[in-house]
Design an enzyme around this catalytic site. Structure first.
Site, PDB file in Angstrom:
ATOM      1  N   ASP A  35      25.000  10.175  -5.925  1.00 26.31           N
ATOM      2  CA  ASP A  35      23.670  10.398  -5.334  1.00 26.31           C
ATOM      3  C   ASP A  35      23.677   9.947  -3.872  1.00 26.31           C
ATOM      4  O   ASP A  35      23.632   8.751  -3.599  1.00 26.31           O
ATOM      5  CB  ASP A  35      22.613   9.603  -6.119  1.00 26.31           C
ATOM      6  CG  ASP A  35      21.216   9.840  -5.564  1.00 26.31           C
ATOM      7  OD1 ASP A  35      20.648  10.904  -5.854  1.00 26.31           O
ATOM      8  OD2 ASP A  35      20.696   8.966  -4.818  1.00 26.31           O
ATOM      9  N   TYR A  40      20.758   7.374   4.239  1.00 28.75           N
ATOM     10  CA  TYR A  40      21.516   6.172   3.871  1.00 28.75           C
ATOM     11  C   TYR A  40      22.570   5.837   4.934  1.00 28.75           C
ATOM     12  O   TYR A  40      23.156   4.755   4.909  1.00 28.75           O
ATOM     13  CB  TYR A  40      22.171   6.317   2.483  1.00 28.75           C
ATOM     14  CG  TYR A  40      21.195   6.577   1.341  1.00 28.75           C
ATOM     15  CD1 TYR A  40      19.839   6.306   1.475  1.00 28.75           C
ATOM     16  CD2 TYR A  40      21.630   7.093   0.122  1.00 28.75           C
ATOM     17  CE1 TYR A  40      18.942   6.563   0.439  1.00 28.75           C
ATOM     18  CE2 TYR A  40      20.734   7.339  -0.920  1.00 28.75           C
ATOM     19  CZ  TYR A  40      19.393   7.076  -0.750  1.00 28.75           C
ATOM     20  OH  TYR A  40      18.514   7.320  -1.778  1.00 28.75           O
ATOM     21  N   LYS A  68      20.056  14.668   0.303  1.00 29.51           N
ATOM     22  CA  LYS A  68      18.595  14.767   0.457  1.00 29.51           C
ATOM     23  C   LYS A  68      18.195  14.973   1.906  1.00 29.51           C
ATOM     24  O   LYS A  68      18.805  14.401   2.815  1.00 29.51           O
ATOM     25  CB  LYS A  68      17.929  13.482  -0.065  1.00 29.51           C
ATOM     26  CG  LYS A  68      18.457  12.984  -1.398  1.00 29.51           C
ATOM     27  CD  LYS A  68      17.627  11.839  -1.956  1.00 29.51           C
ATOM     28  CE  LYS A  68      18.310  11.206  -3.160  1.00 29.51           C
ATOM     29  NZ  LYS A  68      19.278  10.154  -2.810  1.00 29.51           N
ATOM     30  N   HIS A 101      13.559  14.453   0.068  1.00 28.96           N
ATOM     31  CA  HIS A 101      13.626  13.032  -0.288  1.00 28.96           C
ATOM     32  C   HIS A 101      12.242  12.439  -0.593  1.00 28.96           C
ATOM     33  O   HIS A 101      12.064  11.701  -1.545  1.00 28.96           O
ATOM     34  CB  HIS A 101      14.294  12.275   0.867  1.00 28.96           C
ATOM     35  CG  HIS A 101      14.953  11.003   0.484  1.00 28.96           C
ATOM     36  ND1 HIS A 101      16.112  10.547   1.066  1.00 28.96           N
ATOM     37  CD2 HIS A 101      14.622  10.059  -0.423  1.00 28.96           C
ATOM     38  CE1 HIS A 101      16.463   9.396   0.530  1.00 28.96           C
ATOM     39  NE2 HIS A 101      15.574   9.073  -0.369  1.00 28.96           N
TER      40      HIS A 101
END
Ligand code: NAP
Length: 316
Positions: A35, A40, A68, A101
């Protein structure tokens, strides 16, 4: 979609190198679902780990890879380039799943205070979301992703999307752990053929201080979880993951610790919990949302509950 994935949000305390090493170690151990997300900040390092894994025995089609679209890239002209950027960083030709997201457009600098308000923040405006979604649908049509989905949606928002989507969301990624079971949304997505992916499945014990409030509960210290774990001779994390899989959601626990990510995969494939244990865990839903999303609010005087349409109406 493999029944458990590895989360990759290192937040501000786990480096991209550590997360990439965990991806490589987890794939070697047997994980087949990763994921990821552009926000990130580690997709380029994860891409190196994936490339290294695919130089060995593992094939691209053996692994389910998610990315995302971040909140500041909802504009129609941004969706396809952003997906291409994630693909380039992850060194892939296609994604298995691409998610919006959050359903709110905004920008905020990483690590900003929870009470910071972005001048770009907006509520959910369905027409605007559909413009973003049409581009998500295009990503499927041009082969950049196999499936598309949502994250952090609510029942009223999903009702509108399901009414208007040409390609329906295949999943909704949502916070799910024993102290936060979201039964209404969980039942709604399943009844509509949408798979629930459960984030923070262990109650996010490593989340930064700014994401904690005094009322937050600690799933892995809940007496019911600890009691079941002691009786079975496992860690409470094992019980949380086993419960998630058995309930019918796909947990994506984060870990950079080989012992822990192994435990989590073993739990997903482990012996079933008894009906009595499943019922006991169903009884410890404390409606305790941990990832409240405060920074996405669009007005100064708002409360985080406004993001979650608690009375069934989309808050404007
Ligand atoms: N869609 C969204 O908006 C959204 C929001 C939040 C999260 N997510 C996704 O969900 C993933 C997981 O959520 P999360 O990171 O918030 O929380 P989580 O998976 O509930 O908790 C991760 C924490 O638990 C520890 N841990 C993992 N396995 C363990 C075990 N077997 N025993 C003891 N401790 C263990 C980890 O530490 P060690 O590293 O030391 O093992 C880490 O500190 C994220 O990484 C991200 O991919 C998505």
């Amino acid at each position: 979609m493999p029944a458990i994935g590895l989360g990759t949000f290192g937040s501000d305390h786990v480096s991209a190198d550590q997360v990439a090493a965990a991806v490589e170690g987890a794939l070697a151990f047997g994980y087949r679902h990763i994921d990821c997300a552009s926000v990130y900040g580690n997709e380029a390092r994860i891409g190196e780990a994936l490339a290294s894994a695919f130089r060995g025995a593992l094939k691209r089609e053996d692994v389910w890879i998610v990315s995302k679209l971040w909140n500041d890239k909802h504009a129609e002209s941004d969706v396809i380039p952003q997906c291409r950027q994630s693909l380039a960083d992850l060194r892939l030709d296609y994604l298995d799943m691409y998610l919006v997201h959050w359903p709110f457009p905004n920008f905020h600098p990483p690590g900003c205070a929870v009470d910071a308000r972005s001048p770009d923040a907006r509520p959910y405006i369905h027409d605007n979301f559909m413009r973003t979604w049409r581009q998500m649908e295009k990503l499927v049509e041009i082969g950049l992703t196999r499936h598309i989905g949502t994250s952090n949606m609510t029942v009223p928002k999903l009702e509108l999307l399901l009414r208007d989507a040409r390609i329906r969301p295949a999943v909704n990624e949502m916070e799910l752990h024993p102290n936060f079971q979201q039964p209404e949304l969980f039942e709604f997505v399943r009844a509509n053929g949408i798979e629930p992916i459960g984030y923070s499945p262990l109650g996010s014990p490593g989340r930064p201080e700014r994401d904690r409030t005094p009322d937050d509960t600690v799933d892995l210290e809940d007496p019911v979880m600890v009691g079941i774990a002691r009786r079975l001779g496992v860690h409470p994390a094992w019980v949380a993951i086993r419960w998630a899989v058995q309930r019918g959601q796909t947990p994506i626990p984060f870990s950079v610790n080989p012992r822990n990510y192994r435990t989590n995969l073993e739990a997903a494939a482990g012996a079933p919990l008894s009906d009595a244990d499943m019922a006991a865990i169903a009884g410890i839903d404390r409606n305790c949302r941990l990832i409240k999303g405060q920074v996405f609010l669009w007005k100064q005087e708002q409360d985080w509950e406004d993001l979650w349409d608690l009375n069934g109406v989309i808050t404007q």
